[in-house]
Design an enzyme around this catalytic site. Structure first.
Site, PDB file in Angstrom:
ATOM      1  N   GLU A  10      -9.619   0.794  80.849  1.00  0.00           N
ATOM      2  CA  GLU A  10      -8.283   0.792  81.435  1.00  0.00           C
ATOM      3  C   GLU A  10      -7.850   2.224  81.784  1.00  0.00           C
ATOM      4  O   GLU A  10      -7.040   2.424  82.683  1.00  0.00           O
ATOM      5  CB  GLU A  10      -7.348   0.084  80.445  1.00  0.00           C
ATOM      6  CG  GLU A  10      -5.922  -0.082  80.886  1.00  0.00           C
ATOM      7  CD  GLU A  10      -5.128   1.145  80.566  1.00  0.00           C
ATOM      8  OE1 GLU A  10      -4.277   1.532  81.379  1.00  0.00           O
ATOM      9  OE2 GLU A  10      -5.375   1.745  79.494  1.00  0.00           O
ATOM     10  N   GLN A 287      -1.807  -6.288  72.374  1.00  0.00           N
ATOM     11  CA  GLN A 287      -1.095  -5.632  71.269  1.00  0.00           C
ATOM     12  C   GLN A 287      -1.424  -6.235  69.903  1.00  0.00           C
ATOM     13  O   GLN A 287      -1.087  -5.659  68.877  1.00  0.00           O
ATOM     14  CB  GLN A 287       0.410  -5.677  71.539  1.00  0.00           C
ATOM     15  CG  GLN A 287       0.754  -4.810  72.749  1.00  0.00           C
ATOM     16  CD  GLN A 287       2.169  -4.997  73.249  1.00  0.00           C
ATOM     17  OE1 GLN A 287       3.124  -4.901  72.481  1.00  0.00           O
ATOM     18  NE2 GLN A 287       2.314  -5.278  74.517  1.00  0.00           N
ATOM     19  N   HIS A 308      -6.606  -3.870  79.425  1.00  0.00           N
ATOM     20  CA  HIS A 308      -6.019  -3.242  78.237  1.00  0.00           C
ATOM     21  C   HIS A 308      -6.632  -3.838  76.976  1.00  0.00           C
ATOM     22  O   HIS A 308      -6.899  -3.153  76.006  1.00  0.00           O
ATOM     23  CB  HIS A 308      -4.509  -3.500  78.190  1.00  0.00           C
ATOM     24  CG  HIS A 308      -3.712  -2.532  78.999  1.00  0.00           C
ATOM     25  ND1 HIS A 308      -3.377  -2.761  80.300  1.00  0.00           N
ATOM     26  CD2 HIS A 308      -3.162  -1.344  78.684  1.00  0.00           C
ATOM     27  CE1 HIS A 308      -2.671  -1.744  80.765  1.00  0.00           C
ATOM     28  NE2 HIS A 308      -2.529  -0.866  79.796  1.00  0.00           N
TER      29      HIS A 308
HETATM   30  P1  AMP Z   1      -0.693   1.797  79.141  1.00  0.00           P
HETATM   31  O1  AMP Z   1      -0.657   1.152  80.501  1.00  0.00           O
HETATM   32  O2  AMP Z   1      -2.072   2.210  78.770  1.00  0.00           O
HETATM   33  O3  AMP Z   1       0.315   2.859  78.963  1.00  0.00           O
HETATM   34  O4  AMP Z   1      -0.295   0.624  78.068  1.00  0.00           O
HETATM   35  C1  AMP Z   1       0.835  -0.182  78.252  1.00  0.00           C
HETATM   36  C2  AMP Z   1       1.111  -1.083  77.048  1.00  0.00           C
HETATM   37  O5  AMP Z   1       2.378  -1.721  77.302  1.00  0.00           O
HETATM   38  C3  AMP Z   1       0.114  -2.217  76.819  1.00  0.00           C
HETATM   39  O6  AMP Z   1       0.008  -2.492  75.430  1.00  0.00           O
HETATM   40  C4  AMP Z   1       0.768  -3.388  77.530  1.00  0.00           C
HETATM   41  O7  AMP Z   1       0.403  -4.656  77.017  1.00  0.00           O
HETATM   42  C5  AMP Z   1       2.235  -3.125  77.250  1.00  0.00           C
HETATM   43  N1  AMP Z   1       3.095  -3.751  78.287  1.00  0.00           N
HETATM   44  C6  AMP Z   1       3.124  -3.454  79.612  1.00  0.00           C
HETATM   45  N2  AMP Z   1       3.987  -4.261  80.260  1.00  0.00           N
HETATM   46  C7  AMP Z   1       4.507  -5.101  79.333  1.00  0.00           C
HETATM   47  C8  AMP Z   1       5.447  -6.178  79.361  1.00  0.00           C
HETATM   48  N3  AMP Z   1       6.001  -6.570  80.510  1.00  0.00           N
HETATM   49  N4  AMP Z   1       5.732  -6.822  78.214  1.00  0.00           N
HETATM   50  C9  AMP Z   1       5.155  -6.443  77.058  1.00  0.00           C
HETATM   51  N5  AMP Z   1       4.278  -5.439  76.943  1.00  0.00           N
HETATM   52  C10 AMP Z   1       3.933  -4.777  78.053  1.00  0.00           C
END
Ligand code: AMP
Length: 345
Positions: A10, A287, A308
């Protein structure tokens, strides 16, 4: 020392955050290079630096390369110190992602902690505060810990200024595994459209899109005005409450993006989820990997496997002797099984 290529999979901030979290939990040092190398602005942004500094304080770590723009960092933690911490991103960068970084360690600390986190609370590409409080933490609490969160003020991009507090009481006897295979029956539905310093008609237009696309009743739609935000902001959150989990799907308002398009982002994800019986939507799935690995095992079903998610699985494998199996089910959703090997942390 564990070495990590920050540009693989990612290729974003998550590789760094997952590595920091797992280094704290296992006590293993690591070096990460090419941090966010493929992003428009490579290296550490304020949000990532805040996560590094938070992890470093909590883990009494020796760190090199912790500066804005740095693409190479070493991190060697000593111990986990419970305590009362305040961390401010200083921009509208996501404060919920700072929590994501340090929470596993504080769940395993030998005393309770509190965190006061400031920055963005409802940012694109990050878990909104409501997702953390209503989706993620209730599951974490089933591991035998008590984590509560309270939002003082929302923070939207670009003004930021959001603030929330988290109180963490660790598990007395280690974390319990979680098996999250069946979400159960749907008990409630709610679509909230929040506007801060913007006309309420935006929220109403968004909710009309949700109602039209999902055939939802008026009683399930809630336009809300936020009156304590520093700047303008808008978010649509579609909540699906099942027996076992409340999932939240989000559309983030942005300058230049029509309200209808904002709502459609959330509708698309909610619709995908409603079509399947999977426990976790895409974001919840990635997560869950770290907490389950740290607990020594567990399982869940997910609508889909994101990059991710697969990237997190690879990073976990570098720190913990673990076997994570992903199997496609007949309805094309996924089952994820986390089985620790001989040396759990
Ligand atoms: P990164 O893009 O590497 O900074 O990681 C982003 C994190 O935020 C990941 O764990 C995603 O699952 C989480 N994330 C992004 N968008 C959402 C959303 N709409 N709802 C919940 N978690 C999110």
């Amino acid at each position: 020392m564990i070495t990590i290529d920050g540009s693989f999979g990612e290729g974003g901030g998550q590789i760094l955050r997952t590595s920091l979290g797992l280094a704290l939990v296992t006590g293993k040092p690591f070096r990460i290079q090419k941090i966010r190398a493929v992003r428009k602005q490579p290296g550490l942004l304020r949000q990532h630096l805040t996560a590094v500094n938070a992890a470093s304080r909590i883990g009494c770590a020796e760190v090199t390369g912790a500066s804005i723009g740095s693409t190479d960092l070493t991190f060697a933690p000593q111990t986990i110190l419970a305590g009362h911490y305040s961390f401010a991103v200083g921009t509208a960068g996501s404060a919920t992602l700072v929590l994501q970084t340090v929470l596993p360690a504080l769940l395993l600390a030998d005393a309770p902690s509190t965190l006061t986190l400031e920055g963005g609370t409802h940012n694109p590409f990050a878990p909104p505060y409501d997702f953390v409080a209503r989706t993620f933490l209730p599951l974490i609490n089933r591991m035998g810990v008590e984590v509560t969160a309270r939002l003082e003020r929302p923070g939207f991009y670009p003004a930021g200024g959001g603030k929330f507090e988290v109180a963490i009481t660790p598990a007395a006897n280690g974390l319990r595994r979680l098996d999250l295979l069946d979400r159960g029956d749907i008990r409630g539905r709610l679509a909230r459209a929040l506007v801060a310093n913007l006309p309420i008609s935006i929220a109403e237009r968004e909710l009309a899109v949700v109602a039209g696309n999902l055939s939802w009743k008026e009683a399930w739609l809630k336009p809300e005005t936020v009156d304590n935000s520093r700047g303008p902001g808008n978010i649509v959150m579609i909540e699906i409450e099942s027996d076992q989990v409340t999932e939240i799907f989000t559309g983030f308002g942005q300058r230049g993006l029509r309200a209808e398009a904002v709502a459609e982002q959330a509708v698309k994800e909610a619709r995908q989820y409603l079509k399947t019986g999977a426990f976790a939507g895409e974001h919840l799935a990635d997560q869950l990997v770290v907490p389950l690995a740290v607990a020594g095992g567990g399982s869940f079903t997910a609508v889909r496997l994101s990059r991710h998610m697969t990237t997190n699985v690879e990073i976990v494998g570098k720190f913990i002797d673990i076997d994570i199996q992903t199997t496609m089910l007949p309805d094309r959703t996924w089952k994820v099984e986390v089985k620790t090997g001989s040396s759990p942390p």
